[in-house]
Design a protein around this motif. Structure first.
Motif, PDB file in Angstrom:
ATOM      1  N   THR A  18      -6.726 -21.966  92.812  1.00 55.24           N
ATOM      2  CA  THR A  18      -6.204 -21.537  91.513  1.00 55.24           C
ATOM      3  C   THR A  18      -7.359 -21.440  90.517  1.00 55.24           C
ATOM      4  OG1 THR A  18      -5.814 -23.773  90.649  1.00 55.24           O
ATOM      5  CG2 THR A  18      -4.039 -22.762  91.945  1.00 55.24           C
ATOM      6  N   GLY A  19      -7.073 -20.866  89.341  1.00 51.94           N
ATOM      7  CA  GLY A  19      -8.044 -20.890  88.263  1.00 51.94           C
ATOM      8  C   GLY A  19      -8.144 -22.287  87.687  1.00 51.94           C
ATOM      9  N   SER A  20      -8.888 -22.461  86.641  1.00 54.12           N
ATOM     10  CA  SER A  20      -9.091 -23.787  86.048  1.00 54.12           C
ATOM     11  C   SER A  20      -7.767 -24.435  85.706  1.00 54.12           C
ATOM     12  CB  SER A  20      -9.940 -23.671  84.770  1.00 54.12           C
ATOM     13  OG  SER A  20     -11.236 -23.274  85.092  1.00 54.12           O
ATOM     14  N   ALA A  21      -7.713 -25.766  85.932  1.00 54.25           N
ATOM     15  CA  ALA A  21      -6.503 -26.519  85.630  1.00 54.25           C
ATOM     16  C   ALA A  21      -6.261 -26.537  84.122  1.00 54.25           C
ATOM     17  CB  ALA A  21      -6.633 -27.927  86.153  1.00 54.25           C
TER      18      ALA A  21
ATOM     19  N   ARG B 246     -13.948 -19.579  88.237  1.00 58.81           N
ATOM     20  CA  ARG B 246     -14.419 -18.331  88.838  1.00 58.81           C
ATOM     21  C   ARG B 246     -13.312 -17.603  89.593  1.00 58.81           C
ATOM     22  NH1 ARG B 246     -19.498 -21.628  91.058  1.00 58.81           N
ATOM     23  NH2 ARG B 246     -17.849 -23.192  90.874  1.00 58.81           N
ATOM     24  N   TRP B 247     -12.229 -18.307  89.866  1.00 63.23           N
ATOM     25  CA  TRP B 247     -11.089 -17.662  90.528  1.00 63.23           C
ATOM     26  C   TRP B 247     -10.181 -17.098  89.436  1.00 63.23           C
ATOM     27  CZ3 TRP B 247     -10.272 -16.005  95.236  1.00 63.23           C
ATOM     28  CH2 TRP B 247      -8.985 -15.597  95.585  1.00 63.23           C
ATOM     29  N   THR B 248     -10.191 -15.790  89.265  1.00 66.26           N
ATOM     30  CA  THR B 248      -9.426 -15.134  88.207  1.00 66.26           C
ATOM     31  C   THR B 248      -8.215 -14.384  88.753  1.00 66.26           C
ATOM     32  OG1 THR B 248     -10.890 -13.205  88.391  1.00 66.26           O
ATOM     33  CG2 THR B 248     -11.469 -14.900  86.757  1.00 66.26           C
ATOM     34  N   LEU B 249      -7.922 -14.585  90.025  1.00 64.28           N
ATOM     35  CA  LEU B 249      -6.804 -13.916  90.684  1.00 64.28           C
ATOM     36  C   LEU B 249      -5.601 -14.860  90.743  1.00 64.28           C
ATOM     37  CD1 LEU B 249      -8.829 -12.330  93.630  1.00 64.28           C
ATOM     38  CD2 LEU B 249      -8.279 -11.308  91.417  1.00 64.28           C
ATOM     39  N   PRO B 250      -4.440 -14.368  91.174  1.00 62.68           N
ATOM     40  CA  PRO B 250      -3.294 -15.260  91.341  1.00 62.68           C
ATOM     41  C   PRO B 250      -3.604 -16.362  92.352  1.00 62.68           C
ATOM     42  CG  PRO B 250      -2.614 -12.956  91.440  1.00 62.68           C
ATOM     43  CD  PRO B 250      -4.113 -12.959  91.474  1.00 62.68           C
TER      44      PRO B 250
ATOM     45  N   PRO C   1      -7.685  -7.644  99.205  1.00 64.65           N
ATOM     46  CA  PRO C   1      -6.940  -7.462  97.959  1.00 64.65           C
ATOM     47  C   PRO C   1      -6.038  -8.660  97.685  1.00 64.65           C
ATOM     48  CG  PRO C   1      -5.876  -6.246  99.724  1.00 64.65           C
ATOM     49  CD  PRO C   1      -7.135  -6.843 100.314  1.00 64.65           C
ATOM     50  N   HIS C   2      -5.915  -9.003  96.416  1.00 66.02           N
ATOM     51  CA  HIS C   2      -5.013 -10.093  96.042  1.00 66.02           C
ATOM     52  C   HIS C   2      -4.616  -9.896  94.586  1.00 66.02           C
ATOM     53  CE1 HIS C   2      -2.977 -13.843  96.590  1.00 66.02           C
ATOM     54  NE2 HIS C   2      -3.643 -14.442  95.619  1.00 66.02           N
ATOM     55  N   GLY C   3      -3.305  -9.804  94.332  1.00 69.79           N
ATOM     56  CA  GLY C   3      -2.853  -9.491  92.990  1.00 69.79           C
ATOM     57  C   GLY C   3      -3.366  -8.132  92.578  1.00 69.79           C
ATOM     58  N   ASP C   4      -3.923  -8.056  91.374  1.00 62.72           N
ATOM     59  CA  ASP C   4      -4.482  -6.801  90.882  1.00 62.72           C
ATOM     60  C   ASP C   4      -5.982  -6.694  91.155  1.00 62.72           C
ATOM     61  OD1 ASP C   4      -2.026  -5.966  89.874  1.00 62.72           O
ATOM     62  OD2 ASP C   4      -2.347  -7.010  87.961  1.00 62.72           O
ATOM     63  N   GLY C   5      -6.531  -7.643  91.897  1.00 64.80           N
ATOM     64  CA  GLY C   5      -7.968  -7.624  92.164  1.00 64.80           C
ATOM     65  C   GLY C   5      -8.267  -7.820  93.631  1.00 64.80           C
ATOM     66  N   ARG C   6      -9.440  -8.353  93.917  1.00 67.51           N
ATOM     67  CA  ARG C   6      -9.837  -8.613  95.294  1.00 67.51           C
ATOM     68  C   ARG C   6     -10.886  -9.728  95.309  1.00 67.51           C
ATOM     69  NH1 ARG C   6     -14.310  -4.691  96.886  1.00 67.51           N
ATOM     70  NH2 ARG C   6     -15.050  -3.879  94.881  1.00 67.51           N
ATOM     71  N   PHE C   7     -11.110 -10.274  96.472  1.00 69.50           N
ATOM     72  CA  PHE C   7     -12.140 -11.283  96.658  1.00 69.50           C
ATOM     73  C   PHE C   7     -12.837 -11.026  97.985  1.00 69.50           C
ATOM     74  CE2 PHE C   7      -8.408 -12.957  98.746  1.00 69.50           C
ATOM     75  CZ  PHE C   7      -8.874 -13.630  99.863  1.00 69.50           C
ATOM     76  N   HIS C   8     -13.997 -11.641  98.144  1.00 65.58           N
ATOM     77  CA  HIS C   8     -14.754 -11.501  99.380  1.00 65.58           C
ATOM     78  C   HIS C   8     -14.536 -12.736 100.265  1.00 65.58           C
ATOM     79  CE1 HIS C   8     -17.057  -7.892  98.439  1.00 65.58           C
ATOM     80  NE2 HIS C   8     -17.274  -8.382  97.230  1.00 65.58           N
TER      81      HIS C   8
ATOM     82  N   LEU D  91       4.222 -21.978 107.297  1.00 64.45           N
ATOM     83  CA  LEU D  91       3.714 -22.346 105.972  1.00 64.45           C
ATOM     84  C   LEU D  91       3.763 -21.181 104.990  1.00 64.45           C
ATOM     85  CD1 LEU D  91       0.570 -24.420 107.024  1.00 64.45           C
ATOM     86  CD2 LEU D  91       2.787 -25.308 106.281  1.00 64.45           C
ATOM     87  N   GLY D  92       3.784 -19.975 105.507  1.00 64.27           N
ATOM     88  CA  GLY D  92       3.795 -18.812 104.629  1.00 64.27           C
ATOM     89  C   GLY D  92       2.515 -18.627 103.845  1.00 64.27           C
ATOM     90  N   ALA D  93       1.379 -19.007 104.415  1.00 66.15           N
ATOM     91  CA  ALA D  93       0.098 -18.888 103.714  1.00 66.15           C
ATOM     92  C   ALA D  93      -0.280 -17.418 103.534  1.00 66.15           C
ATOM     93  CB  ALA D  93      -0.997 -19.622 104.488  1.00 66.15           C
ATOM     94  N   ASP D  94      -1.055 -17.143 102.488  1.00 60.37           N
ATOM     95  CA  ASP D  94      -1.538 -15.780 102.249  1.00 60.37           C
ATOM     96  C   ASP D  94      -2.579 -15.357 103.277  1.00 60.37           C
ATOM     97  OD1 ASP D  94      -0.089 -15.423  99.752  1.00 60.37           O
ATOM     98  OD2 ASP D  94      -1.541 -16.809  98.862  1.00 60.37           O
ATOM     99  N   LEU D  95      -3.341 -16.328 103.772  1.00 63.03           N
ATOM    100  CA  LEU D  95      -4.492 -16.051 104.623  1.00 63.03           C
ATOM    101  C   LEU D  95      -4.628 -17.176 105.644  1.00 63.03           C
ATOM    102  CD1 LEU D  95      -7.220 -14.430 105.095  1.00 63.03           C
ATOM    103  CD2 LEU D  95      -8.232 -15.939 103.365  1.00 63.03           C
ATOM    104  N   ILE D  96      -4.996 -16.843 106.873  1.00 64.02           N
ATOM    105  CA  ILE D  96      -5.217 -17.846 107.917  1.00 64.02           C
ATOM    106  C   ILE D  96      -6.649 -17.732 108.406  1.00 64.02           C
ATOM    107  CG2 ILE D  96      -4.552 -18.656 110.212  1.00 64.02           C
ATOM    108  CD1 ILE D  96      -1.750 -17.501 109.665  1.00 64.02           C
ATOM    109  N   LEU D  97      -7.344 -18.863 108.449  1.00 59.48           N
ATOM    110  CA  LEU D  97      -8.727 -18.901 108.906  1.00 59.48           C
ATOM    111  C   LEU D  97      -8.852 -19.775 110.148  1.00 59.48           C
ATOM    112  CD1 LEU D  97     -10.600 -19.259 105.489  1.00 59.48           C
ATOM    113  CD2 LEU D  97      -9.977 -17.177 106.739  1.00 59.48           C
TER     114      LEU D  97
END
Length: 285
Positions: free
Chosen positions: A282-285, A34-38, A155-162, A70-76
């Protein structure tokens, strides 16, 4: 030191933990179609329970430095910022340590949810019958977005996620009333064709089987705070150790439970080190 989830479990079983120990980095990889983004990297800080002398403001500053490195994309920030009232030591007000957390930096930002102790042990909440809260006000003062039964599209890559955030499911001890979480409000703006990640302080919501988020990220348990060869008898969950720590897979969904930073009850971690959690999606292994 960095360990994977499975390695971390084995490591934690065999090493006692010194009070105030530097958090270890525990890595988890979530692969899902279900993860289709980078690939997305998420750093998680859970349950700091800031208080002296156990988790001090300088300790938080060091943790912030570790996470920023760590250079993470997102911090929670997964909730329970303040210490429990019964914890020995000097509790530190949210206004006095939130500036340290405000130094967190990530390209997609940093987001927080409330934990049960942020409500239960906040004097301002008790005095105002939960109309005001010191953690909420400190987060707002330092421009750290708080998701209280709400979502944001990132936004992430060419798409987005919630990214969806629930309020605490257990704001009061021994309270027969429902918690402050409102799943329908939280997911109201979530589009079904866009992947969603849920941040919920307590992991128990995962048992509801809500398929709107393929991944839930939680804290609350401290990994049971005591890990006896995988038995976590102190896990504060209605499901015992089922959601005590690590990567859980049920019904085609993923749950990551961070072991967190601080302490509740007694300042003791038995074979369950404090941790910073780094998740790679990531997307499917």
């Amino acid at each position: 030191m960095s360990v994977t989830g499975a390695q971390g479990a084995r490591f934690a079983r065999w090493r006692p933990v010194a009070i105030g120990a530097r958090p270890r980095l525990v890595r988890h990889r979530v692969a899902d179609a279900r993860w289709t983004l980078p690939p997305l990297s998420i750093a998680v800080i859970a349950d700091p329970h800031v208080c002296a002398p156990w988790v001090t403001v300088p300790a938080i500053e060091r943790i912030v430095g570790q996470v920023n490195g760590l250079g993470a994309d997102l911090i929670l920030l997964a909730g329970d910022f303040i210490a429990a009232r019964q914890l020995p030591g000097r509790r530190i007000a949210a206004a006095d340590f939130m500036a340290a957390l405000a130094a967190l930096r990530a390209p997609l930002g940093r987001f927080a949810v409330m934990g049960n102790h942020d409500w239960r042990d906040c004097a301002l909440s008790r005095v105002t019958r939960f109309q005001r809260n010191s953690v909420i006000e400190a987060l707002a003062a330092h421009d750290i977005p708080l998701l209280r039964n709400d979502s944001v599209a990132l936004p992430h890559g060419d798409g987005r996620f919630h990214l969806v955030g629930l309020d605490s499911q257990r704001p009061l001890a021994r309270n027969p009333q429902p918690g402050f979480h409102r799943p329908e409000a939280a997911f109201e703006s979530v589009e079904s064709d866009i992947p969603a990640i849920l941040l919920a302080h307590e992991p128990d919501y995962f048992a509801e089987g809500d398929t709107r988020a393929f991944l839930q990220i939680s804290g609350h348990t401290h990994g049971g705070q005591a890990n006896l060869f995988g038995w976590r008898p102190m896990t504060p969950s209605r499901y015992g150790g089922r959601y005590g720590w690590g990567h859980v897979r049920e019904g085609g969904r993923h749950l990551i439970v961070s072991g967190g930073i601080g302490y509740s009850g007694l300042p003791l971690r038995l074979f369950q080190p404090p941790e910073i959690t780094l998740i790679t999606v990531t997307g499917s292994a």
